[in-house]
Design a protein around this motif. Structure first.
Motif, PDB file in Angstrom:
ATOM      1  N   LEU A  65       0.827  -1.208   0.000  1.00  0.00           N
ATOM      2  CA  LEU A  65       0.000   0.000   0.000  1.00  0.00           C
ATOM      3  C   LEU A  65       0.858   1.254   0.000  1.00  0.00           C
ATOM      4  CD1 LEU A  65      -2.726   1.437   0.206  1.00  0.00           C
ATOM      5  CD2 LEU A  65      -2.643   1.089   2.688  1.00  0.00           C
ATOM      6  N   GLU A  66       1.945   1.247   0.750  1.00  0.00           N
ATOM      7  CA  GLU A  66       2.834   2.419   0.796  1.00  0.00           C
ATOM      8  C   GLU A  66       3.437   2.699  -0.578  1.00  0.00           C
ATOM      9  OE1 GLU A  66       4.359   1.976   5.440  1.00  0.00           O
ATOM     10  OE2 GLU A  66       5.525   1.130   3.789  1.00  0.00           O
ATOM     11  N   ALA A  69       0.677   4.112  -2.831  1.00  0.00           N
ATOM     12  CA  ALA A  69       0.357   5.501  -2.495  1.00  0.00           C
ATOM     13  C   ALA A  69       1.443   6.452  -2.973  1.00  0.00           C
ATOM     14  CB  ALA A  69       0.160   5.622  -0.987  1.00  0.00           C
ATOM     15  N   LYS A  70       2.695   6.034  -2.864  1.00  0.00           N
ATOM     16  CA  LYS A  70       3.807   6.889  -3.295  1.00  0.00           C
ATOM     17  C   LYS A  70       3.771   7.123  -4.798  1.00  0.00           C
ATOM     18  CE  LYS A  70       8.825   7.344  -2.818  1.00  0.00           C
ATOM     19  NZ  LYS A  70      10.067   6.700  -2.316  1.00  0.00           N
ATOM     20  N   ASP A  74       0.431  10.194  -2.953  1.00  0.00           N
ATOM     21  CA  ASP A  74      -0.053  10.307  -1.579  1.00  0.00           C
ATOM     22  C   ASP A  74       1.126  10.087  -0.646  1.00  0.00           C
ATOM     23  OD1 ASP A  74      -1.308  10.242   0.856  1.00  0.00           O
ATOM     24  OD2 ASP A  74      -2.914   8.879   0.243  1.00  0.00           O
ATOM     25  N   ASP A  75       1.653  11.191  -0.092  1.00  0.00           N
ATOM     26  CA  ASP A  75       2.845  11.121   0.756  1.00  0.00           C
ATOM     27  C   ASP A  75       2.469  11.052   2.229  1.00  0.00           C
ATOM     28  OD1 ASP A  75       1.758  13.615   0.720  1.00  0.00           O
ATOM     29  OD2 ASP A  75       3.661  14.698   0.646  1.00  0.00           O
ATOM     30  N   ALA A  76       1.654  10.092   2.589  1.00  0.00           N
ATOM     31  CA  ALA A  76       1.195   9.947   3.969  1.00  0.00           C
ATOM     32  C   ALA A  76       2.332   9.468   4.862  1.00  0.00           C
ATOM     33  CB  ALA A  76       0.027   8.976   4.035  1.00  0.00           C
ATOM     34  N   LEU A  78       2.322   7.567   8.416  1.00  0.00           N
ATOM     35  CA  LEU A  78       1.379   6.958   9.346  1.00  0.00           C
ATOM     36  C   LEU A  78       1.795   7.093  10.800  1.00  0.00           C
ATOM     37  CD1 LEU A  78       0.501   3.635   7.473  1.00  0.00           C
ATOM     38  CD2 LEU A  78      -0.706   5.811   7.435  1.00  0.00           C
ATOM     39  N   PHE A  86      -3.439   7.729   5.077  1.00  0.00           N
ATOM     40  CA  PHE A  86      -3.675   7.764   3.642  1.00  0.00           C
ATOM     41  C   PHE A  86      -5.035   8.390   3.347  1.00  0.00           C
ATOM     42  CE2 PHE A  86      -0.882   4.009   4.127  1.00  0.00           C
ATOM     43  CZ  PHE A  86       0.170   4.421   3.322  1.00  0.00           C
ATOM     44  N   THR A  90      -7.216   7.032  -2.007  1.00  0.00           N
ATOM     45  CA  THR A  90      -6.067   6.168  -2.299  1.00  0.00           C
ATOM     46  C   THR A  90      -6.353   4.732  -1.886  1.00  0.00           C
ATOM     47  OG1 THR A  90      -4.548   8.024  -1.968  1.00  0.00           O
ATOM     48  CG2 THR A  90      -3.617   5.809  -1.853  1.00  0.00           C
ATOM     49  N   LEU A  91      -6.888   4.571  -0.677  1.00  0.00           N
ATOM     50  CA  LEU A  91      -7.188   3.235  -0.181  1.00  0.00           C
ATOM     51  C   LEU A  91      -8.293   2.581  -1.010  1.00  0.00           C
ATOM     52  CD1 LEU A  91      -6.296   1.328   2.056  1.00  0.00           C
ATOM     53  CD2 LEU A  91      -8.079   2.284   3.510  1.00  0.00           C
TER      54      LEU A  91
END
Length: 420
Positions: A65-66, A69-70, A74-76, A78, A86, A90-91
């Motif tokens: 998932l990371e 997202a990248k 999406d630069d979450a 956590l 996120f 995105t999810l």
């Protein structure tokens, strides 16, 4: 103290959590090395709460998932002082890519078509890590406008609780439900459990001729005996293959010499089954058929024991390559049995009968002979009312046959008797 496992690839968020002992800031440099190592181990055990293999699986799913997202901007972060989850979008997109039909495209992304249990596993992993990292609140989004007029969406809380993600998960993991009357009126096909179509007694006679005249050697006799034996006792596909000679009990006055006397019944003990998880076992009565000797299961099983020279071991063992002898202590695999039965049905009939067709056909035959539902349920060892789908179809067929003047006389070839 147990050694810490160093995996080749680790999630930066999980690594940050372990290094900071479960705190939002990294305190590893502020305390002694031994104490820091012990604190990291405590944080790891607290975050794990499950076995090492499952924890690693959860981490690998988070890594996937990371990376997704990248790639999608999406630069979450956590876990940490400025943690942010996120985006729900995105999810949602990630779960669709994983769970939608394989080959389907969402934009430029190609879906993988993972099965519902795997999708549930991904959801469990993400829900676990979001709670561990402190994202326990209801998901919400705030829009911040910068001085240059650009806007940024700042998420907060657990994105798994977002209505969009929840609805997507329901669509991906839902199972096919039996349509209601309203659904049927709107065009949905009514529920018909006909994955294993039933066959008639007349079709069984054709199976007998095929097994004994077309299939050479012991394999033909093996296939016919196991088919007739399973039909007479309402056996599931794998059950006859597990039986041994010691599970048969012949009458005390049985004579195997010349001339051979065919007993009226044989007691057969089923050691365990799908509906008997505690292996208490159940004894069934295999009745002879005086109306038609070709369809007599007692005659067939005695002929099999004498021809194949089965004295001990498995009742239906594996046949040697020479097709003339059997391996008494080697069980035949259920996959081979199913494949052989399907090949026979394809060669004889247009319908593709399966080994489960034997059990369903037995229930249909008993209903044709006039047996009530309680007797059929007890004979087939059903725990649920699933068998009623078979008997209802059989009774509907009887009405149609009588109306059309094309009545089947299965009961004149073989009369059903209670097995227990």
């Amino acid at each position: 103290m147990a050694a810490k496992k160093n995996y080749k690839g680790r999630s930066p968020n999980v690594q940050r959590y372990l290094d900071s002992c479960g705190r939002d800031i990294d305190i590893s440099e502020m305390i002694a090395p031994n104490l820091a190592a012990g604190a990291r181990l405590a944080a790891k055990n607290e975050s794990q709460a499950l076995d090492e293999k499952t924890a690693r699986t959860y981490e690998l799913r988070l890594i996937t998932l990371e990376e997704f997202a990248k790639k999608n901007g999406d630069d979450a972060v956590l876990f940490g002082s400025n943690k942010r989850p996120f985006l729900a979008a995105t999810l949602q997109t990630f779960m669709q890519v994983m769970g939608e039909t394989k080959g389907k495209k969402i934009g430029t992304l190609r879906c993988r078509g993972l099965k519902p249990p795997v999708i549930r596993g991904y959801a469990a992993a993400f829900g676990y890590w979001f709670r561990t990292f402190g994202h326990t609140e209801q998901y919400s989004e705030a829009i911040i406008t910068a001085e240059d007029g650009s806007q940024q969406v700042i998420p907060k809380g657990n994105p798994m609780s977002s209505p969009a993600v929840t609805q997507t998960m329901k669509q991906l993991v839902k199972r096919a439900k039996r349509p209601t009357a309203k659904d049927t009126r709107h065009g949905r096909v009514p529920y018909e459990p006909k994955k294993a179509p039933p066959f008639t007694i007349q079709q069984m006679l054709r199976m007998r001729a095929y097994c004994l005249n077309t299939i050479e050697g012991l394999r033909g006799l093996w296939l016919w005996t196991i088919t007739l034996f399973s039909f007479a006792l309402f056996l599931r596909g794998e059950e006859p293959l597990r039986l041994k000679v010691k599970n048969l009990r012949l009458p005390a006055n049985f004579n195997s010499g010349e001339p051979i006397t065919i007993p009226k019944r044989i007691e057969v003990k089923i050691p365990w089954s799908k509906a008997d998880r505690k292996a208490k076992g159940v004894t069934l009565t295999l009745w002879s058929n005086p109306l038609c000797k070709e369809l007599c299961p007692v005659r067939a099983i005695i002929a099999w024991l004498l021809v194949a020279d089965i004295r001990s071991g498995y009742l239906f063992p594996r046949i040697c390559k020479n097709n003339l002898t059997s391996l008494r202590n080697s069980a035949r695999g259920v996959t081979t049995y199913r494949k052989t039965f399907v090949e026979m049905s394809k060669a004889l009939f247009e319908k593709e009968f399966t080994t489960h067709s034997i059990r369903r056909s037995a229930a249909r035959w008993a209903a044709h002979c006039g047996a009530d539902d309680s007797t059929i349920k007890r004979a087939g060892r059903w725990k649920s009312s699933a068998f009623e789908l078979y008997t209802q179809d059989a009774r509907a067929e009887i009405i149609k046959e009588q109306h059309d003047g094309n009545v089947l006389f299965d009961h004149k070839l073989w009369m059903f008797k209670p097995l227990r």
